[in-house]
Design a protein around this motif. Structure first.
Motif, PDB file in Angstrom:
ATOM      1  N   ASP A  37      45.200  48.523  24.533  1.00  0.00           N
ATOM      2  CA  ASP A  37      44.751  47.329  24.066  1.00  0.00           C
ATOM      3  C   ASP A  37      43.460  47.875  23.378  1.00  0.00           C
ATOM      4  OD1 ASP A  37      44.461  44.765  23.191  1.00  0.00           O
ATOM      5  OD2 ASP A  37      44.435  43.899  25.339  1.00  0.00           O
ATOM      6  N   ASP A  39      40.732  45.791  23.579  1.00  0.00           N
ATOM      7  CA  ASP A  39      39.656  45.317  24.530  1.00  0.00           C
ATOM      8  C   ASP A  39      40.050  45.914  26.046  1.00  0.00           C
ATOM      9  OD1 ASP A  39      38.188  44.011  22.513  1.00  0.00           O
ATOM     10  OD2 ASP A  39      39.569  42.338  22.837  1.00  0.00           O
ATOM     11  N   PRO A  41      39.806  45.597  30.020  1.00  0.00           N
ATOM     12  CA  PRO A  41      40.237  44.445  30.847  1.00  0.00           C
ATOM     13  C   PRO A  41      39.071  44.276  31.628  1.00  0.00           C
ATOM     14  CG  PRO A  41      41.214  46.346  31.878  1.00  0.00           C
ATOM     15  CD  PRO A  41      40.795  46.914  30.494  1.00  0.00           C
ATOM     16  N   ASP A  42      38.970  42.821  31.683  1.00  0.00           N
ATOM     17  CA  ASP A  42      38.124  42.237  32.728  1.00  0.00           C
ATOM     18  C   ASP A  42      38.725  42.167  34.205  1.00  0.00           C
ATOM     19  OD1 ASP A  42      36.149  41.433  30.710  1.00  0.00           O
ATOM     20  OD2 ASP A  42      37.296  39.515  30.340  1.00  0.00           O
ATOM     21  N   ASP A  45      41.248  39.516  34.533  1.00  0.00           N
ATOM     22  CA  ASP A  45      42.351  39.383  33.701  1.00  0.00           C
ATOM     23  C   ASP A  45      43.547  39.604  34.562  1.00  0.00           C
ATOM     24  OD1 ASP A  45      44.184  39.414  31.575  1.00  0.00           O
ATOM     25  OD2 ASP A  45      42.782  40.677  30.445  1.00  0.00           O
ATOM     26  N   ASP A  47      46.626  39.576  33.713  1.00  0.00           N
ATOM     27  CA  ASP A  47      47.656  40.200  32.959  1.00  0.00           C
ATOM     28  C   ASP A  47      47.541  41.697  33.130  1.00  0.00           C
ATOM     29  OD1 ASP A  47      48.950  37.604  32.170  1.00  0.00           O
ATOM     30  OD2 ASP A  47      47.622  37.442  30.276  1.00  0.00           O
ATOM     31  N   ARG A  48      46.520  41.945  33.819  1.00  0.00           N
ATOM     32  CA  ARG A  48      46.316  43.516  33.767  1.00  0.00           C
ATOM     33  C   ARG A  48      46.430  43.872  35.186  1.00  0.00           C
ATOM     34  NH1 ARG A  48      43.599  45.790  29.518  1.00  0.00           N
ATOM     35  NH2 ARG A  48      43.524  44.454  27.719  1.00  0.00           N
ATOM     36  N   GLU A  52      44.741  49.496  35.774  1.00  0.00           N
ATOM     37  CA  GLU A  52      44.043  49.369  34.466  1.00  0.00           C
ATOM     38  C   GLU A  52      42.585  48.949  34.558  1.00  0.00           C
ATOM     39  OE1 GLU A  52      46.335  47.863  30.809  1.00  0.00           O
ATOM     40  OE2 GLU A  52      46.979  46.788  32.483  1.00  0.00           O
ATOM     41  N   VAL A  53      42.139  47.749  35.518  1.00  0.00           N
ATOM     42  CA  VAL A  53      40.909  47.326  35.681  1.00  0.00           C
ATOM     43  C   VAL A  53      40.033  48.377  36.215  1.00  0.00           C
ATOM     44  CG1 VAL A  53      39.665  45.750  36.950  1.00  0.00           C
ATOM     45  CG2 VAL A  53      41.776  45.106  35.878  1.00  0.00           C
TER      46      VAL A  53
END
Length: 88
Positions: A37, A39, A41-42, A45, A47-48, A52-53
């Motif tokens: 993506d 951006d 990930p927060d 988030d 959906d992540r 990933e985070v």
């Protein structure tokens, strides 16, 4: 507090701001190349994935620390060249 330390304070603050912006740009570019993506990930988030985070957070922290150290060291070295005194 030494006069050289006081005089370097505003320079250090300016370099800190520059290093933060530079680190952010470097991280964003690297994340675009390795992430799925645009951006990063927060932490909240939904959906992540955890992977990933956490990968984004660790990478961002490492880049920020490296850029900050390089900019701070360069600023201190330049200050010594100009004034003959190490600002620390």
């Amino acid at each position: 507090m030494k006069a050289s330390k006081i005089a370097y304070k505003p320079v250090g603050m300016a370099l800190g701001a520059v290093s933060g912006m530079l680190a952010g740009a470097v991280f964003k570019e690297i994340w675009k190349r390795i992430g799925n993506d645009e951006d990063a990930p927060d932490a909240t988030d939904e959906d992540r994935t955890w992977r990933e985070v956490m990968t984004a957070a660790v990478l961002q922290g490492a880049i920020f620390a490296g850029v900050k150290a390089a900019v701070d060291r360069g600023g201190a070295t330049a200050t010594r060249r100009l004034t003959g005194v190490w600002p620390g």
